[in-house]
Write an enzyme that holds these catalytic residues in place. Sequence first.
Site, PDB file in Angstrom:
ATOM      1  N   ASP A  17       3.487  -5.630  -3.471  1.00 39.81           N
ATOM      2  CA  ASP A  17       2.417  -4.655  -3.685  1.00 39.81           C
ATOM      3  C   ASP A  17       1.691  -4.826  -5.020  1.00 39.81           C
ATOM      4  OD1 ASP A  17       4.622  -3.847  -5.117  1.00 39.81           O
ATOM      5  OD2 ASP A  17       4.424  -1.723  -4.648  1.00 39.81           O
TER       6      ASP A  17
ATOM      7  N   LYS B 133       0.025   4.376  -7.425  1.00 39.20           N
ATOM      8  CA  LYS B 133      -0.515   4.013  -6.122  1.00 39.20           C
ATOM      9  C   LYS B 133       0.019   4.969  -5.061  1.00 39.20           C
ATOM     10  CE  LYS B 133       2.114   2.139  -3.784  1.00 39.20           C
ATOM     11  NZ  LYS B 133       3.106   1.834  -2.763  1.00 39.20           N
TER      12      LYS B 133
END
Length: 281
Positions: free
Chosen positions: A138, A11
């Site tokens: 996250d 990410k």
Amino acid sequence: MISNKIKSYAKINLALNVIGKLFSLHKIETIVSFVNLHDLIRIKKTYGTKHQISFNGTFSKNIKKDNTVKKLFDILDEKKLLNNQKFEVKIKKNIPQKAGLGGGSMNAANILSFLIKKKFIKLDQKQIKKISNLIGSDVILGITPISTIMSSKNVVKRFFKCPKFYTLLVRPNFGCSTKKIYSGVKNFTKSKFDNPKKTMFGFKFLIDQENALEKIAFLKYPKLKKIKLFLENIKNPLFVRMTGSGSVIVAYYRSKRDCELAKVQFRRKFKNYWCNTSKTI
């Protein structure tokens, strides 16, 4: 039983603002993409009495026993969602740790998605979000690894067919502690992403954004600022920005050729630093 292979993509935070604090956690908003750098997960059902989780590969050293994947299975077992099914999980770690690339969180997210897709467990969206948040803030971003905006209200919106960038990812020979970086946050930013749009993934919008954690990271780790300044001056990147709480700095390019040439120049200057050329997916 045959092992299933899962690609767990890294990410990157194209932009990140810290907009407040709720109890001990900071509230953030962020524009996220994923690059084709990935860990490789092999998972299969086992007939043992315990889950078997192991790591190998370049960045497999010093992974804690209480890691995100173990947390996921502990939660699923505690909630009796797996009906006593056990799994063997082997993860080849190609994504650096303490880098801001969400390697561990994305591993947990991808395994959770796999278990749902293959109908080993059944969860609605509310349950998925709750379990994800128990592992890490996250994790929810990696449940569906596509271009994503998380607003200040913790609402996640995903977008298809967004602009693509070639990326040069650079990590010095140290990682950043997320806790240490966030402990330095003194000022908050006014929310900018509460009305998420696909245009926010365009170069013209992103160039005027920032990662609010950069200033703190650069004060604690001056080498990171040196890396960013160097990257800004080779092969005309669209912009250069730290991802997450660091320590990876990302240079964004339109051209694959410029990205590859920048990698060559960077390696001449910083011979012992890790770097990777990728593309957003």
